[in-house]
Write a protein that holds these residues in place. Structure first.
Motif, PDB file in Angstrom:
ATOM      1  N   GLY A  63       0.803  -1.218   0.000  1.00  6.31           N
ATOM      2  CA  GLY A  63       0.000   0.000   0.000  1.00  6.31           C
ATOM      3  C   GLY A  63       0.837   1.268   0.000  1.00  6.31           C
ATOM      4  O   GLY A  63       0.287   2.369  -0.039  1.00  6.31           O
ATOM      5  N   GLN A 103       1.229  -1.901   4.856  1.00  8.96           N
ATOM      6  CA  GLN A 103       0.135  -2.789   5.217  1.00  8.96           C
ATOM      7  C   GLN A 103       0.415  -4.167   4.619  1.00  8.96           C
ATOM      8  O   GLN A 103       1.111  -4.279   3.619  1.00  8.96           O
ATOM      9  CB  GLN A 103      -1.186  -2.264   4.639  1.00  8.96           C
ATOM     10  CG  GLN A 103      -1.550  -0.854   5.049  1.00  8.96           C
ATOM     11  CD  GLN A 103      -2.688  -0.355   4.181  1.00  8.96           C
ATOM     12  OE1 GLN A 103      -3.709  -1.014   4.039  1.00  8.96           O
ATOM     13  NE2 GLN A 103      -2.510   0.804   3.563  1.00  8.96           N
ATOM     14  N   LEU A 105      -1.011  -6.470   2.450  1.00  9.24           N
ATOM     15  CA  LEU A 105      -2.087  -6.538   1.467  1.00  9.24           C
ATOM     16  C   LEU A 105      -2.154  -7.874   0.732  1.00  9.24           C
ATOM     17  O   LEU A 105      -3.149  -8.147   0.067  1.00  9.24           O
ATOM     18  CB  LEU A 105      -1.961  -5.390   0.467  1.00  9.24           C
ATOM     19  CG  LEU A 105      -2.073  -3.992   1.076  1.00  9.24           C
ATOM     20  CD1 LEU A 105      -1.921  -2.934  -0.011  1.00  9.24           C
ATOM     21  CD2 LEU A 105      -3.382  -3.822   1.821  1.00  9.24           C
TER      22      LEU A 105
END
Length: 155
Positions: A63, A103, A105
């Motif tokens: 991200g 993050q 992801l």
């Protein structure tokens, strides 16, 4: 050693530092390098530029919006047990927003992201724990370039 007529693939990794000079690294869950630490990145697609690829792959995995600034190394990585061969391109990158944190992801590909000092990464490359902790391309980069010091490198 030939790999049954297959051609090497091109992998690209982002080396991203935080404000303390630590490097973003995650423990891999994909079959290639499972359990080893590696940088965000992926495969170069047909017609894609190095920087576009690493920026895209990092965004997909973490991200983070980054800007690639420089190619800092290449490795020739052979995985004979999996009949795979990669040329890996390492790029120095900066976060567009220094406050943005990574993050997880792609939970099927990475256990999570951590910030580690370059010294910690060098210790893992030298197998000071006695076992292989780094993904082979990362280990090769560090071992083949002992002068490389990411904590003091400028972008």
């Amino acid at each position: 050693m030939a790999c049954n007529g297959l051609h090497p693939r091109v992998g690209i990794f982002a080396i991203i530092s935080d404000e303390e000079g630590r490097i973003l690294i995650g423990r891999r869950l994909s079959p290639l390098g499972k359990g080893h630490w590696g940088f965000p990145g992926g495969h170069l697609e047909q017609g894609e530029d190095f920087f576009d690829c690493v920026e895209r792959e990092t965004l997909e995995e973490t991200g983070l919006q980054i800007r690639a600034t420089k190619v800092i190394g290449l490795t020739n990585d052979k995985f004979p047990e999996l009949n795979k061969h990669y040329v890996t391109v390492f790029t120095r990158c900066v976060r567009k927003d220094a406050n943005q944190e990574p993050q997880r992801l792609e939970p099927n590909k990475c256990e999570g992201w951590s910030w580690k000092s370059w010294q910690e990464i060098k210790s893992m490359a030298n197998r000071e724990s006695g076992s292989q902790e780094l993904f082979l391309p990362v280990e090769n980069l560090v071992r083949e370039n002992p002068q490389l010091d990411m904590e003091t490198s400028s972008s």
